[in-house]
Motif scaffolding. Structure first.
Motif, PDB file in Angstrom:
ATOM      1  N   TRP A 155       0.834  -1.229   0.023  1.00 20.55           N
ATOM      2  CA  TRP A 155      -0.035  -0.062  -0.086  1.00 20.55           C
ATOM      3  C   TRP A 155       0.799   1.228  -0.012  1.00 20.55           C
ATOM      4  CZ3 TRP A 155      -5.255   0.583  -0.449  1.00 20.55           C
ATOM      5  CH2 TRP A 155      -5.699   1.896  -0.163  1.00 20.55           C
ATOM      6  N   ASP A 157       0.261   5.246  -0.421  1.00 22.46           N
ATOM      7  CA  ASP A 157      -0.662   6.351  -0.619  1.00 22.46           C
ATOM      8  C   ASP A 157       0.125   7.665  -0.888  1.00 22.46           C
ATOM      9  OD1 ASP A 157       0.336   7.588   1.944  1.00 22.46           O
ATOM     10  OD2 ASP A 157      -1.341   6.244   2.890  1.00 22.46           O
ATOM     11  N   ARG A 210      -6.513   2.218  -9.613  1.00 19.31           N
ATOM     12  CA  ARG A 210      -7.938   1.928  -9.174  1.00 19.31           C
ATOM     13  C   ARG A 210      -8.081   2.597  -7.869  1.00 19.31           C
ATOM     14  NH1 ARG A 210     -12.820  -0.017 -10.291  1.00 19.31           N
ATOM     15  NH2 ARG A 210     -13.622  -1.237  -8.765  1.00 19.31           N
ATOM     16  N   ALA A 211      -7.237   2.686  -7.044  1.00 18.24           N
ATOM     17  CA  ALA A 211      -7.420   3.016  -5.599  1.00 18.24           C
ATOM     18  C   ALA A 211      -6.883   4.317  -5.107  1.00 18.24           C
ATOM     19  CB  ALA A 211      -6.965   1.676  -4.670  1.00 18.24           C
ATOM     20  N   GLN A 212      -5.490   4.806  -5.676  1.00 20.73           N
ATOM     21  CA  GLN A 212      -4.874   5.632  -5.269  1.00 20.73           C
ATOM     22  C   GLN A 212      -5.149   6.999  -6.032  1.00 20.73           C
ATOM     23  OE1 GLN A 212      -3.734   5.290  -2.377  1.00 20.73           O
ATOM     24  NE2 GLN A 212      -2.883   3.056  -2.102  1.00 20.73           N
ATOM     25  N   ASP A 218      -1.259   2.322 -10.116  1.00 20.05           N
ATOM     26  CA  ASP A 218      -1.226   1.929  -8.957  1.00 20.05           C
ATOM     27  C   ASP A 218      -1.382   0.179  -9.030  1.00 20.05           C
ATOM     28  OD1 ASP A 218      -4.033   1.216  -9.062  1.00 20.05           O
ATOM     29  OD2 ASP A 218      -4.632   2.757  -7.508  1.00 20.05           O
ATOM     30  N   GLY A 219      -1.378  -0.140  -9.922  1.00 20.45           N
ATOM     31  CA  GLY A 219      -1.359  -1.835  -9.809  1.00 20.45           C
ATOM     32  C   GLY A 219      -1.051  -2.097 -11.640  1.00 20.45           C
ATOM     33  N   ALA A 237       1.643  -4.102  -7.177  1.00 23.84           N
ATOM     34  CA  ALA A 237       0.498  -3.005  -6.887  1.00 23.84           C
ATOM     35  C   ALA A 237       0.837  -2.269  -5.934  1.00 23.84           C
ATOM     36  CB  ALA A 237      -0.837  -4.035  -6.334  1.00 23.84           C
ATOM     37  N   TYR A 238       0.332  -1.008  -5.634  1.00 28.91           N
ATOM     38  CA  TYR A 238       0.516  -0.096  -4.919  1.00 28.91           C
ATOM     39  C   TYR A 238      -0.707   0.075  -4.104  1.00 28.91           C
ATOM     40  CZ  TYR A 238       4.904   2.215  -6.361  1.00 28.91           C
ATOM     41  OH  TYR A 238       6.117   2.467  -6.658  1.00 28.91           O
ATOM     42  N   ASN A 239      -1.769  -0.682  -4.135  1.00 28.16           N
ATOM     43  CA  ASN A 239      -3.252  -0.861  -3.723  1.00 28.16           C
ATOM     44  C   ASN A 239      -3.599  -1.831  -2.919  1.00 28.16           C
ATOM     45  OD1 ASN A 239      -3.749  -2.548  -5.771  1.00 28.16           O
ATOM     46  ND2 ASN A 239      -4.441  -1.100  -7.322  1.00 28.16           N
ATOM     47  N   CYS A 240      -2.843  -2.621  -2.529  1.00 32.16           N
ATOM     48  CA  CYS A 240      -3.059  -3.849  -1.445  1.00 32.16           C
ATOM     49  C   CYS A 240      -2.765  -3.537  -0.057  1.00 32.16           C
ATOM     50  CB  CYS A 240      -2.093  -5.026  -2.281  1.00 32.16           C
ATOM     51  SG  CYS A 240      -2.583  -6.448  -0.955  1.00 32.16           S
TER      52      CYS A 240
END
Length: 359
Positions: A155, A157, A210-212, A218-219, A237-240
């Motif tokens: 992750w 952020d 998707r998330a950031q 981010d993935g 991923a950067y979103n886990c």
């Protein structure tokens, strides 16, 4: 000279501070000097007994520095490596080699011209569990390898930073050259080469944002194939969320499988097991669970610096091939109707990412 190496570090961020510096000390080497424009970074280095310089020229003037670890933001790798190559110092440069393929090509040219000992810091090659996996594969324990699967996620952020007041350069497309694919996939691509004794030749990727809320992917999912036909599947991923299972390495063969869990990363430990293809029974494989990949990386690089016969494990040309695979992965995503890669970085920022829905 003895086996103790005098090290310099260019860019004293969290990886250098928390992992490389302890690895240097643990290997019996010396951290002599650090170069970093940040006051907080220099203060942290001085607290560890190193001399701190605000620019690279100061570090280059240090006669006791034999080897230099380059850990600046990616877009500054080229400048540092070119200067170090001209000075004759050995270089261990963080992955990816650079923020763009053209910079990486220039770095390799500088290394050749300077005739220096160069390595890219693919620390996952040095995790004891991954070395044990390679030994088992070479011994034929899992038969003919068919597939390698890697999950390497975290992750990250917008607010994350090494030191208070500094920016998160990993989410800046000009400084990083890309996002999760650019930062995390090089380890997996290189591990394919290390574990299988052959490189990926074909590669393709899909990215997501998707998330950031930042301007890089981010993935990503990558698929690849080696020259002999072994397939690879990488999820980065950067979103886990960090509390979830997010680090797994599997190598599947015709007679069994090897599975490493929580070995990918900067720290020691994790687990490694072999599952027999006939009985389905699994058993653990022992390895040195106390040695971190950074400690082992310093030991290996220092040994090769002192003993040139050990330098076959390092190849700037091989590492440039990894950069070319990264470029092809990003180009493949942008080659389906969306804008061309950003000309300044060589790779595509988030606002060029294809929508996740089908057209």
């Amino acid at each position: 000279m003895g086996d103790s190496i005098g090290w310099g570090i260019v860019g004293y961020g969290w990886v250098a501070r928390d992992y490389m510096a302890p690895g240097i000390r643990g290997a019996g080497h010396r951290l002599v000097a650090v170069s970093d424009p940040g006051e907080a970074s220099r203060a942290a280095a001085e607290a560890e007994g190193a001399r701190a310089h605000s620019d690279l020229a100061g570090l280059l003037s240090e006669p006791d520095v034999e080897a230099v670890y380059v850990a600046t933001p990616n877009h500054l790798h080229r400048e540092a490596v070119e200067a170090l190559a001209a000075s004759g110092k050995a270089v261990l440069c963080e992955k990816p080699m650079a923020a763009s393929l053209s910079d990486a090509e220039a770095m390799v040219a500088a290394v050749r011209k300077g005739g220096i000992f160069y390595g890219t810091a693919f620390d996952q090659r040095h995790h004891p569990a991954h070395r044990a996996m390679r030994d088992a594969i070479r011994q034929g324990r899992i038969g003919a390898v068919t597939t390698i699967r890697i999950v390497y996620a975290c992750w990250l952020d917008r607010a994350w930073t090494s030191f208070a007041g500094q920016d998160n350069w990993r989410i800046d497309p000009l400084k990083a050259g890309g996002g999760a694919l650019m930062d995390l996939a090089p380890h997996g691509i290189d591990l394919v080469d290390f574990l299988l004794d052959e490189s990926l030749e074909d590669i393709a990727a899909l990215t997501q944002a998707r998330a950031q809320d930042y301007a890089v992917d981010d993935g990503a999912i990558l698929i690849g194939r080696t020259g002999s036909g072994i397939l690879a599947n990488l999820h980065v991923a950067y979103n886990c969320p960090d509390a979830l299972p997010r680090r797994r390495l599997e190598v599947i063969g015709t007679e069994g499988a090897l599975v490493a869990v929580d070995t990918m990363g900067q720290v020691a430990g994790g687990t490694l097991s072999f599952t027999d293809g006939a009985s389905g029974k699994a058993q653990g494989i022992s390895f040195d669970a106390e040695a971190s990949p950074f400690l082992e990386q310093v030991r290996a690089f220092g040994s090769a610096l002192r003993r040139p016969t050990e330098r076959d494990a390092y190849s700037a040309e091989r590492d440039l091939h990894t950069m070319r695979l990264l470029a092809r992965a990003y180009e493949g995503v942008s080659g389906r109707g969306d804008p061309e890669p950003d000309s300044r970085s060589g790779f595509r920022p988030r606002n060029h990412i294809l929508p996740t829905t089908s057209s």
